[in-house]
Design a protein around this motif. Structure first.
Motif, PDB file in Angstrom:
ATOM      1  N   LEU A 312       0.874  -1.176  -0.163  1.00 28.91           N
ATOM      2  CA  LEU A 312       0.006  -0.247  -0.098  1.00 28.91           C
ATOM      3  C   LEU A 312       0.988   1.117  -0.020  1.00 28.91           C
ATOM      4  O   LEU A 312       1.966   1.274   0.526  1.00 28.91           O
ATOM      5  N   GLY A 313       0.515   2.302  -0.528  1.00 31.00           N
ATOM      6  CA  GLY A 313       1.134   3.399  -0.626  1.00 31.00           C
ATOM      7  C   GLY A 313       0.850   4.314   0.740  1.00 31.00           C
ATOM      8  O   GLY A 313       0.988   5.639   0.450  1.00 31.00           O
ATOM      9  N   CYS A 314      -0.015   3.786   1.525  1.00 27.74           N
ATOM     10  CA  CYS A 314      -0.060   4.494   2.701  1.00 27.74           C
ATOM     11  C   CYS A 314       0.307   3.826   3.955  1.00 27.74           C
ATOM     12  O   CYS A 314       0.142   2.680   4.069  1.00 27.74           O
ATOM     13  N   VAL A 315       0.843   4.320   4.820  1.00 32.05           N
ATOM     14  CA  VAL A 315       1.498   3.796   6.103  1.00 32.05           C
ATOM     15  C   VAL A 315       0.710   4.137   7.140  1.00 32.05           C
ATOM     16  O   VAL A 315       1.148   3.570   8.464  1.00 32.05           O
ATOM     17  N   GLY A 316      -0.158   4.890   7.059  1.00 25.76           N
ATOM     18  CA  GLY A 316      -0.987   5.224   8.438  1.00 25.76           C
ATOM     19  C   GLY A 316      -0.634   5.923   9.340  1.00 25.76           C
ATOM     20  O   GLY A 316      -0.831   5.946  10.411  1.00 25.76           O
ATOM     21  N   CYS A 317       0.399   7.162   8.860  1.00 27.85           N
ATOM     22  CA  CYS A 317       0.826   7.972   9.829  1.00 27.85           C
ATOM     23  C   CYS A 317      -0.140   9.046  10.245  1.00 27.85           C
ATOM     24  O   CYS A 317      -0.026   9.684  11.239  1.00 27.85           O
ATOM     25  N   GLY A 318      -1.268   9.111   9.531  1.00 25.73           N
ATOM     26  CA  GLY A 318      -2.350  10.114   9.656  1.00 25.73           C
ATOM     27  C   GLY A 318      -1.729  11.717   9.808  1.00 25.73           C
ATOM     28  O   GLY A 318      -2.623  12.675  10.011  1.00 25.73           O
ATOM     29  N   ARG A 319      -0.559  12.024   8.997  1.00 27.84           N
ATOM     30  CA  ARG A 319      -0.416  13.414   8.726  1.00 27.84           C
ATOM     31  C   ARG A 319      -1.403  13.967   8.130  1.00 27.84           C
ATOM     32  O   ARG A 319      -1.789  15.197   8.229  1.00 27.84           O
ATOM     33  N   CYS A 320      -1.811  13.439   7.041  1.00 28.74           N
ATOM     34  CA  CYS A 320      -2.732  14.009   5.992  1.00 28.74           C
ATOM     35  C   CYS A 320      -3.938  14.481   6.797  1.00 28.74           C
ATOM     36  O   CYS A 320      -4.496  15.399   6.319  1.00 28.74           O
ATOM     37  N   ILE A 321      -4.396  13.721   7.630  1.00 30.27           N
ATOM     38  CA  ILE A 321      -5.605  13.989   8.468  1.00 30.27           C
ATOM     39  C   ILE A 321      -5.375  14.951   9.399  1.00 30.27           C
ATOM     40  O   ILE A 321      -6.074  15.918   9.545  1.00 30.27           O
ATOM     41  N   ASN A 322      -3.994  14.953  10.191  1.00 25.19           N
ATOM     42  CA  ASN A 322      -3.972  15.789  11.190  1.00 25.19           C
ATOM     43  C   ASN A 322      -3.659  17.250  10.680  1.00 25.19           C
ATOM     44  O   ASN A 322      -4.240  18.442  11.119  1.00 25.19           O
ATOM     45  N   GLN A 323      -3.037  17.510   9.644  1.00 22.11           N
ATOM     46  CA  GLN A 323      -2.689  18.677   8.997  1.00 22.11           C
ATOM     47  C   GLN A 323      -3.766  19.135   7.931  1.00 22.11           C
ATOM     48  O   GLN A 323      -3.399  20.540   7.674  1.00 22.11           O
ATOM     49  N   CYS A 324      -4.627  18.647   7.446  1.00 23.34           N
ATOM     50  CA  CYS A 324      -5.591  19.058   6.525  1.00 23.34           C
ATOM     51  C   CYS A 324      -6.177  20.129   7.083  1.00 23.34           C
ATOM     52  O   CYS A 324      -6.891  20.081   8.048  1.00 23.34           O
TER      53      CYS A 324
END
Lengths: 345, 148, 346
Positions: A312-324
């Protein structure tokens, strides 16, 4: 693999004993954290949660000079910068970010064309992982194949215990890194190992958000044209935060900076969220709106990557959710795929 | 900010001057034909009207390594295009304040009104600008550097 | 604050077909924040929320309408766009009308008076610090009463001091009531006094200190362009700092060079970031309506509002100009007075 233990007050000594490397450690940046070259061992904040910017920029810098050129009366000089790349340590990387490096390897090192700049930096980098004991609210690494206590991709693995760090030296690179500082390390006991297992379990129980990815890639391909993608990207403002801060995003642009006589060729991060990214010379744009651009992001991470690299190209760090800035939530979006009624014709 | 006076002894600043073609450029021309002496550090860029100057031009001059920038046009009311320099005035005054706000010394950037008959006035302005910039020393803050 | 009133207005407008779509906020997935969205049906409009978590300036989404390319044979929908605005957002809408991006009748404005919006990360931190349940946020409702932000969930109430969790920008807000609106929700709110306490610290610094401060801040910039994209006053189709084809060849003519002049390179180095932020700041002179969104969205926390607030102060002090207060065409840099101040000219 050999396991040692180091007490917390000796950690700074260990950091300062590393010589001949640029040591990247998590440092404070306002109320966030950032990986920076260590100047003083006291800067290192190993109790950090997550860095605002992923440490991928050690290996794949945002501005990377590919060459310096200068036109001379009889020909031209090209200075290949690749030879002067030094040695790095990323100290205290979380497993989500080190798994992202593994993903970047599949893009940059696999197959017929190897990226020499990336390869050189990767070769020169020693990865010291640090197990994560307190996942953030939006972390979901467990759902996408990584995990807070995973060790894959680490040369040395640290686990924070109550009274010190458990140091596991996994590869030869790791051995070389710590060769000078073996005197600081003490042996570990079985109690430490069981404590580590306990921490692992405790941490995994702390995850709030989960993502079920089973069968999603097929489902997503079925609804490629659906209005669902328009609805999820309604709030998008088209900035590049989600991609620039993503540990696995690797798109770049090559810019020639300078004059005709001398200058630099620089590789700069780019983002698929900008309209210029797909603009053709004819001024036709195959991804004209934010719907298409956001859809591309989700598809790249969850469909195409899996198809091409079985990862998967997503590692689940959640940065895009936290920072969006507008709360576009990749977990919600991928979960929501299941509830879409209509299917493409 | 450089305050190294030793260096400044031999320092010859590079000044970029944007002049409007009808007044300031003609003024500079007059200074030349009247054989008024003034330093040669000024590189003149002629534009049709001072209101052609986008403040980003000023930034770009600094970025390319200018030590000081001067913008000059007709006196208010004398504009060849009647009102052009009124717009310049608003723009540049605000732009100068913004430069100050981020910490650029205001003496790096000058604005003046020079009419076609003011040959001596032009020489005075240039002398003033060069004195100021010499005092400050070379400009390095905004200059574009190679990427590392 | 009234969800119901907003929902009723928006869904009625959509049901009657008076607007083509309605821009508003719904509850975000994390329970604390609100998420900007576009409602196209009355059902979608019934999800709208209006509470102190609605930080987003919906005026930025108006530009989408101009940028959308119609399909072949598609007739443009000439009905107005419905939009939900707070006091500060209404100025941004007014600015767009002042600059003829939209006509007044193309936008249907539902305004709400506003006592301030919460800084969601700050609220989250305070929430976690008190050890409150994360799962409770599904039913979270926020409101501002007096000097307190009240969060109610599961029939319980939790109180936070307003000054601790509210956005910095709301502490100096002079326009809590919408300046233009077709419909209004809520009672008139007392504006904050006209002062710039947030600039004092910076004004006391020496130029060298200021330079050090800003270069330090700009060196963190990753050039994600969120500050540009979220700005309701930034509506160019092509941006002067982001060119798709900047290459100069031997045959590039001066005219082409001029048209393509690059004021900052794509590389986010310190100097390029300085140029980018200066260009952005300059383009906002006399146009910025001080909604403070650029400051909020920055992922590395550059205090961009210090730039825009200073600009606002300069413009008001020097020219007594403020943008976006009404719909009359008015633009600081496209106007002049004979007796404008002359300060700074040799």
């Amino acid at each position: 693999m050999t396991t040692y233990k180091i007490s917390k007050d000796k950690m700074n000594e260990l950091l300062s004993s590393i010589k001949g490397y640029d040591v990247y450690v998590p440092t404070e940046l306002g109320d966030k954290f950032q990986f920076k070259v260590m100047k003083d061992a006291g800067d290192a904040k190993l109790g950090y949660s997550q860095s605002a910017k992923p440490p991928k920029d050690v290996i794949f810098p945002q501005n990377e000079v590919l060459m310096n050129y200068k036109i001379q009366p009889n020909g031209f000089d090209v200075d290949q910068v690749i030879d002067s790349i030094g040695k790095f340590v990323i100290f205290g990387i979380r497993n989500c970010d080190s798994r992202a490096l593994k993903y970047l390897d599949t893009q940059m090192l696999n197959g017929k064309y190897v990226d020499p700049y990336y390869a050189k930096r990767r070769e020169n980098t020693t990865v010291v992982g640090l197990a994560c004991n307190t996942p953030l609210y939006n972390c979901f690494c467990k759902s996408v194949g990584a995990g807070p206590h995973h060790k894959e991709g680490h040369d040395v693995h640290l686990t924070e215990l109550d009274d010190g760090y458990l140091v596991e030296i996994i590869t030869d690179k790791g051995k070389e890194l710590l060769a000078n500082s073996m005197s600081l390390l003490a042996g570990s006991s079985d109690a430490d190992a069981s404590k580590q297992a306990e921490l692992k379990q405790a941490c995994e129980a702390k995850f709030v958000r989960k993502l079920d990815i089973k069968g999603n890639d097929k489902r997503m391909l079925d609804i490629f044209e659906s209005d669902y993608w328009r609805d999820v990207s309604d709030g998008c403002i088209g900035c590049g935060i989600c991609t620039l801060l993503c540990p696995t995003c690797f798109c770049f642009d090559i810019q020639d900076i300078g004059s005709r006589k001398e200058g630099q060729r620089v590789r700069v991060w780019d983002s698929c969220q900008y309209p210029e990214y797909t603009m053709h010379a004819s001024s036709h744009n195959p991804r004209p709106g934010k719907k298409e651009r956001q859809r591309q992001r989700f598809f790249h991470k969850y469909v195409y990557s899996y198809k091409n690299n079985q990862m998967l190209g997503c590692v689940g760090c959640g940065r895009c959710i936290n920072q969006c800035p507008t709360q576009i939530d990749i977990i919600d979006v991928i979960e929501g795929v299941k509830n879409v009624k209509e299917v493409d014709q | 900010m450089t305050d190294n006076n030793e260096n400044n002894e031999n320092f010859e600043p590079k000044i970029i001057a944007f002049l409007c073609t009808w007044c300031s450029y003609a003024g500079a021309d007059l200074a030349g034909s009247a054989r008024i002496q003034y330093p040669t550090n000024v590189k003149i860029i002629k534009v049709m009207c001072s209101s052609r100057i986008n403040p980003l031009f000023v930034l770009r001059a600094f970025r390319k390594g200018a030590d000081g920038v001067l913008v000059s046009g007709c006196h208010p009311g004398d504009c060849h295009y009647l009102t052009g320099n009124y717009f310049t005035r608003r723009r540049l005054i605000l732009f100068k304040k913004q430069l100050e706000w981020v910490g650029i010394d205001p003496r790096r950037f000058h604005m003046s009104w020079v009419s076609a008959s003011e040959g001596q006035g032009w020489a005075d302005v240039v002398n003033k600008v060069i004195d100021d910039v010499k005092e400050l020393g070379p400009q390095d803050e905004m200059k574009r550097k190679v990427v590392e | 604050m009234s969800n119901d009133q907003l929902r009723k207005i928006a869904s009625t407008l959509l049901a009657e077909g008076k607007v083509k779509y309605f821009l508003g906020n719904v509850r975000g997935a994390d329970g604390f924040s609100s998420k900007p969205t576009t409602a196209r049906t009355p059902e979608e409009a019934n999800e709208f929320v209006w509470d102190p978590s609605c930080v987003n300036n919906m005026a930025s989404y108006l530009h989408e309408d101009k940028k959308r390319i119609l399909k072949r044979g598609e007739e443009p929908d000439t009905r107005p766009i419905g939009i939900f605005v707070k006091g500060c957002d209404s100025r941004s809408v007014a600015l767009n009308i002042q600059e003829h991006i939209f006509e007044r009748e193309q936008i249907y404005i539902v305004g709400a008076t506003c006592e301030g919006v919460v800084d969601v990360p700050k609220l989250k931190k305070a929430w976690m610090k008190r050890g409150l349940p994360v799962a409770a946020t599904n039913t979270l409702q926020l409101s501002i009463v007096g000097n307190e932000v009240i969060a109610s969930f599961d029939g319980k109430q939790e109180k936070f001091a307003k000054d601790d969790v509210i956005m910095q920008r709301c502490k100096v807000c002079r326009y809590p009531n919408p300046v233009i609106h077709d419909e209004l929700i809520g009672e008139q709110v007392e504006p904050k006094p006209d002062a710039y306490p947030d600039l004092e610290e910076m004004e006391a610094m020496s130029p060298a200190e200021r330079w050090a401060f800003w270069t330090d801040q700009f060196s963190n910039c990753v050039r994600c362009l969120a500050c540009r994209n979220v700005c309701p006053a930034c509506y160019c189709r092509e941006c002067s700092v982001q060119r798709s084809n900047p290459a100069f060849g031997p045959r590039t003519t001066p005219t082409e060079k001029m048209a393509k002049a690059q004021f900052s390179n794509k590389t986010p180095t310190k100097e390029d970031n300085f140029n980018f932020h200066m260009s952005r700041m300059y383009h906002m002179t006399g146009r910025c309506t001080n909604c403070g969104e650029c400051n909020r969205v920055c992922p590395v926390g550059i205090p961009l509002r210090l730039l825009t607030r200073k600009m606002d102060k300069d413009v008001r002090e020097t020219y007594d100009h403020e943008s976006g207060l009404d719909t009359e065409p008015k633009n600081l840099l496209a106007e002049y007075r004979d007796d404008d101040p002359e300060g700074g000219f040799l």
